[in-house]
Design a protein around this motif. Structure first.
Motif, PDB file in Angstrom:
ATOM      1  N   HIS A  45       0.822  -1.218   0.000  1.00  0.00           N
ATOM      2  CA  HIS A  45       0.000   0.000   0.000  1.00  0.00           C
ATOM      3  C   HIS A  45       0.856   1.268   0.000  1.00  0.00           C
ATOM      4  CE1 HIS A  45      -3.175  -2.858   0.899  1.00  0.00           C
ATOM      5  NE2 HIS A  45      -3.986  -1.938   0.404  1.00  0.00           N
ATOM      6  N   GLY A  46       2.134   1.125  -0.352  1.00  0.00           N
ATOM      7  CA  GLY A  46       2.980   2.284  -0.576  1.00  0.00           C
ATOM      8  C   GLY A  46       3.801   2.785   0.589  1.00  0.00           C
ATOM      9  N   PHE A  47       3.848   2.064   1.689  1.00  0.00           N
ATOM     10  CA  PHE A  47       4.618   2.505   2.846  1.00  0.00           C
ATOM     11  C   PHE A  47       6.010   1.889   2.842  1.00  0.00           C
ATOM     12  CE2 PHE A  47       0.186   2.767   4.172  1.00  0.00           C
ATOM     13  CZ  PHE A  47       0.130   4.056   4.688  1.00  0.00           C
ATOM     14  N   ASP A  48       6.999   2.647   3.321  1.00  0.00           N
ATOM     15  CA  ASP A  48       8.336   2.119   3.582  1.00  0.00           C
ATOM     16  C   ASP A  48       8.303   1.573   5.003  1.00  0.00           C
ATOM     17  OD1 ASP A  48       9.464   2.882   1.128  1.00  0.00           O
ATOM     18  OD2 ASP A  48       9.881   4.895   1.882  1.00  0.00           O
ATOM     19  N   VAL A  49       8.743   0.341   5.177  1.00  0.00           N
ATOM     20  CA  VAL A  49       8.631  -0.334   6.463  1.00  0.00           C
ATOM     21  C   VAL A  49       9.978  -0.883   6.889  1.00  0.00           C
ATOM     22  CG1 VAL A  49       7.497  -2.225   7.700  1.00  0.00           C
ATOM     23  CG2 VAL A  49       6.257  -1.005   5.902  1.00  0.00           C
ATOM     24  N   SER A  50      10.291  -0.751   8.160  1.00  0.00           N
ATOM     25  CA  SER A  50      11.433  -1.458   8.731  1.00  0.00           C
ATOM     26  C   SER A  50      10.934  -2.175   9.977  1.00  0.00           C
ATOM     27  CB  SER A  50      12.596  -0.508   9.037  1.00  0.00           C
ATOM     28  OG  SER A  50      12.231   0.444   9.991  1.00  0.00           O
ATOM     29  N   ILE A  51      11.576  -3.285  10.284  1.00  0.00           N
ATOM     30  CA  ILE A  51      11.140  -4.131  11.393  1.00  0.00           C
ATOM     31  C   ILE A  51      12.238  -4.206  12.442  1.00  0.00           C
ATOM     32  CG2 ILE A  51      10.451  -6.469  12.063  1.00  0.00           C
ATOM     33  CD1 ILE A  51       9.391  -6.857   9.217  1.00  0.00           C
ATOM     34  N   ALA A  52      11.851  -4.123  13.690  1.00  0.00           N
ATOM     35  CA  ALA A  52      12.776  -4.332  14.807  1.00  0.00           C
ATOM     36  C   ALA A  52      12.314  -5.573  15.562  1.00  0.00           C
ATOM     37  CB  ALA A  52      12.788  -3.119  15.726  1.00  0.00           C
ATOM     38  N   ALA A  53      13.259  -6.339  16.065  1.00  0.00           N
ATOM     39  CA  ALA A  53      12.941  -7.596  16.745  1.00  0.00           C
ATOM     40  C   ALA A  53      12.604  -7.412  18.219  1.00  0.00           C
ATOM     41  CB  ALA A  53      14.110  -8.563  16.601  1.00  0.00           C
ATOM     42  N   SER A  54      12.878  -6.234  18.757  1.00  0.00           N
ATOM     43  CA  SER A  54      12.597  -5.997  20.177  1.00  0.00           C
ATOM     44  C   SER A  54      12.302  -4.525  20.412  1.00  0.00           C
ATOM     45  CB  SER A  54      13.795  -6.419  21.036  1.00  0.00           C
ATOM     46  OG  SER A  54      14.876  -5.521  20.844  1.00  0.00           O
ATOM     47  N   GLY A  55      11.724  -4.244  21.566  1.00  0.00           N
ATOM     48  CA  GLY A  55      11.470  -2.856  21.938  1.00  0.00           C
ATOM     49  C   GLY A  55      12.757  -2.062  22.062  1.00  0.00           C
ATOM     50  N   ALA A  56      13.785  -2.677  22.615  1.00  0.00           N
ATOM     51  CA  ALA A  56      15.076  -1.995  22.777  1.00  0.00           C
ATOM     52  C   ALA A  56      15.694  -1.669  21.426  1.00  0.00           C
ATOM     53  CB  ALA A  56      16.026  -2.856  23.609  1.00  0.00           C
ATOM     54  N   ALA A  69      17.436   7.626  12.136  1.00  0.00           N
ATOM     55  CA  ALA A  69      16.649   8.094  10.993  1.00  0.00           C
ATOM     56  C   ALA A  69      15.252   8.547  11.420  1.00  0.00           C
ATOM     57  CB  ALA A  69      16.535   6.970   9.956  1.00  0.00           C
ATOM     58  N   PRO A  70      14.704   9.540  10.715  1.00  0.00           N
ATOM     59  CA  PRO A  70      13.347   9.996  11.056  1.00  0.00           C
ATOM     60  C   PRO A  70      12.300   8.948  10.669  1.00  0.00           C
ATOM     61  CG  PRO A  70      14.141  11.120   9.094  1.00  0.00           C
ATOM     62  CD  PRO A  70      15.281  10.298   9.612  1.00  0.00           C
ATOM     63  N   HIS A  71      11.292   8.828  11.473  1.00  0.00           N
ATOM     64  CA  HIS A  71      10.165   7.925  11.232  1.00  0.00           C
ATOM     65  C   HIS A  71       8.887   8.708  11.478  1.00  0.00           C
ATOM     66  CE1 HIS A  71      13.484   5.151  11.998  1.00  0.00           C
ATOM     67  NE2 HIS A  71      12.807   4.268  11.309  1.00  0.00           N
ATOM     68  N   THR A  72       7.802   8.278  10.855  1.00  0.00           N
ATOM     69  CA  THR A  72       6.555   9.006  11.044  1.00  0.00           C
ATOM     70  C   THR A  72       5.495   8.210  11.770  1.00  0.00           C
ATOM     71  OG1 THR A  72       5.826   8.375   8.831  1.00  0.00           O
ATOM     72  CG2 THR A  72       6.864  10.525   9.061  1.00  0.00           C
ATOM     73  N   LEU A  73       5.765   6.935  12.071  1.00  0.00           N
ATOM     74  CA  LEU A  73       4.788   6.113  12.781  1.00  0.00           C
ATOM     75  C   LEU A  73       5.482   4.900  13.370  1.00  0.00           C
ATOM     76  CD1 LEU A  73       1.748   5.396  13.399  1.00  0.00           C
ATOM     77  CD2 LEU A  73       1.769   4.161  11.240  1.00  0.00           C
ATOM     78  N   LEU A  74       5.033   4.477  14.531  1.00  0.00           N
ATOM     79  CA  LEU A  74       5.530   3.251  15.152  1.00  0.00           C
ATOM     80  C   LEU A  74       4.343   2.347  15.414  1.00  0.00           C
ATOM     81  CD1 LEU A  74       8.134   2.069  17.129  1.00  0.00           C
ATOM     82  CD2 LEU A  74       6.170   2.312  18.629  1.00  0.00           C
ATOM     83  N   LYS A 122      -2.659  10.952   8.890  1.00  0.00           N
ATOM     84  CA  LYS A 122      -3.369  12.086   8.292  1.00  0.00           C
ATOM     85  C   LYS A 122      -2.762  13.388   8.809  1.00  0.00           C
ATOM     86  CE  LYS A 122      -7.959  13.409   7.061  1.00  0.00           C
ATOM     87  NZ  LYS A 122      -9.283  12.871   6.921  1.00  0.00           N
ATOM     88  N   GLY A 123      -2.290  14.206   7.916  1.00  0.00           N
ATOM     89  CA  GLY A 123      -1.703  15.481   8.293  1.00  0.00           C
ATOM     90  C   GLY A 123      -0.228  15.416   8.641  1.00  0.00           C
ATOM     91  N   VAL A 124       0.369  14.209   8.598  1.00  0.00           N
ATOM     92  CA  VAL A 124       1.800  14.064   8.877  1.00  0.00           C
ATOM     93  C   VAL A 124       2.551  14.128   7.562  1.00  0.00           C
ATOM     94  CG1 VAL A 124       3.574  12.485   9.729  1.00  0.00           C
ATOM     95  CG2 VAL A 124       1.387  12.647  10.922  1.00  0.00           C
ATOM     96  N   ASN A 125       3.633  14.907   7.522  1.00  0.00           N
ATOM     97  CA  ASN A 125       4.458  14.971   6.314  1.00  0.00           C
ATOM     98  C   ASN A 125       5.318  13.723   6.227  1.00  0.00           C
ATOM     99  OD1 ASN A 125       3.549  17.521   5.545  1.00  0.00           O
ATOM    100  ND2 ASN A 125       5.008  18.506   6.913  1.00  0.00           N
ATOM    101  N   PRO A 126       5.122  12.893   5.182  1.00  0.00           N
ATOM    102  CA  PRO A 126       5.895  11.660   5.088  1.00  0.00           C
ATOM    103  C   PRO A 126       7.371  11.910   4.803  1.00  0.00           C
ATOM    104  CG  PRO A 126       4.507  11.920   3.151  1.00  0.00           C
ATOM    105  CD  PRO A 126       4.184  13.050   4.088  1.00  0.00           C
ATOM    106  N   VAL A 127       8.209  11.024   5.318  1.00  0.00           N
ATOM    107  CA  VAL A 127       9.649  11.033   5.053  1.00  0.00           C
ATOM    108  C   VAL A 127      10.025   9.643   4.579  1.00  0.00           C
ATOM    109  CG1 VAL A 127      10.184  12.800   6.765  1.00  0.00           C
ATOM    110  CG2 VAL A 127      10.201  10.413   7.447  1.00  0.00           C
ATOM    111  N   ARG A 128      11.210   9.490   4.029  1.00  0.00           N
ATOM    112  CA  ARG A 128      11.675   8.147   3.668  1.00  0.00           C
ATOM    113  C   ARG A 128      11.689   7.320   4.936  1.00  0.00           C
ATOM    114  NH1 ARG A 128      10.489   6.016  -0.344  1.00  0.00           N
ATOM    115  NH2 ARG A 128      12.257   4.721  -0.799  1.00  0.00           N
ATOM    116  N   ASN A 129      11.494   6.033   4.802  1.00  0.00           N
ATOM    117  CA  ASN A 129      11.277   5.165   5.952  1.00  0.00           C
ATOM    118  C   ASN A 129      10.084   5.701   6.726  1.00  0.00           C
ATOM    119  OD1 ASN A 129      13.361   3.370   5.567  1.00  0.00           O
ATOM    120  ND2 ASN A 129      14.828   4.652   6.657  1.00  0.00           N
TER     121      ASN A 129
END
Length: 123
Positions: free
Chosen positions: A18-29, A38-43, A111-118
């Motif tokens: 659906h057009g999102f750049d996604v990265s995965i982390a294996a733990s909260g830490a 790197a900047p992110h716009t959602l967790l 909604k209303g967030v300026n997207p960045v890479r990743n």
């Protein structure tokens, strides 16, 4: 981010389709250390994560001025998730959920967030 690798990969592929750049982390830490770079716009995080729960992760992020405005979507299948004790998240999905409901929540939060890479941080 999810403690179930299959769930994380499935959500990641769905969101990438659906057009999102996604990265995965294996733990909260791991997620916390990555968010300092790197900047992110959602967790997105499961509540039950190794090393640091999703709730603890979200509380750490909301307490830091650098990440306090980062939208956070928590999810859990557990009825014992300690999410009721926290307000450090912006949306919640109970597992199992329909993929379309994940997409709806993501779009609402962005909604209303300026997207960045990743532009989609952790699944």
């Amino acid at each position: 981010m999810d403690d179930d690798v299959g769930m994380a990969e499935t959500c990641s592929m769905f969101l990438e389709a659906h057009g999102f750049d996604v990265s995965i982390a294996a733990s909260g830490a791991e997620a916390l250390s990555r968010l300092g770079g790197a900047p992110h716009t959602l967790l997105i995080s499961d509540c039950a994560m190794p090393e640091m729960s999703g709730v603890e992760l979200s509380e750490n992020l909301k307490a830091d001025p650098a990440t306090a405005r980062l939208p956070i979507l928590l999810m859990s299948a557990s009825l014992r998730c300690d999410i009721a004790k926290s307000t450090a998240y912006d949306a919640f999905l109970r597992k199992p959920f329909l993929a379309e409901n994940l997409l709806i929540e993501v779009r609402k939060l962005l909604k209303g967030v300026n997207p960045v890479r990743n532009d989609f941080s952790e699944v």
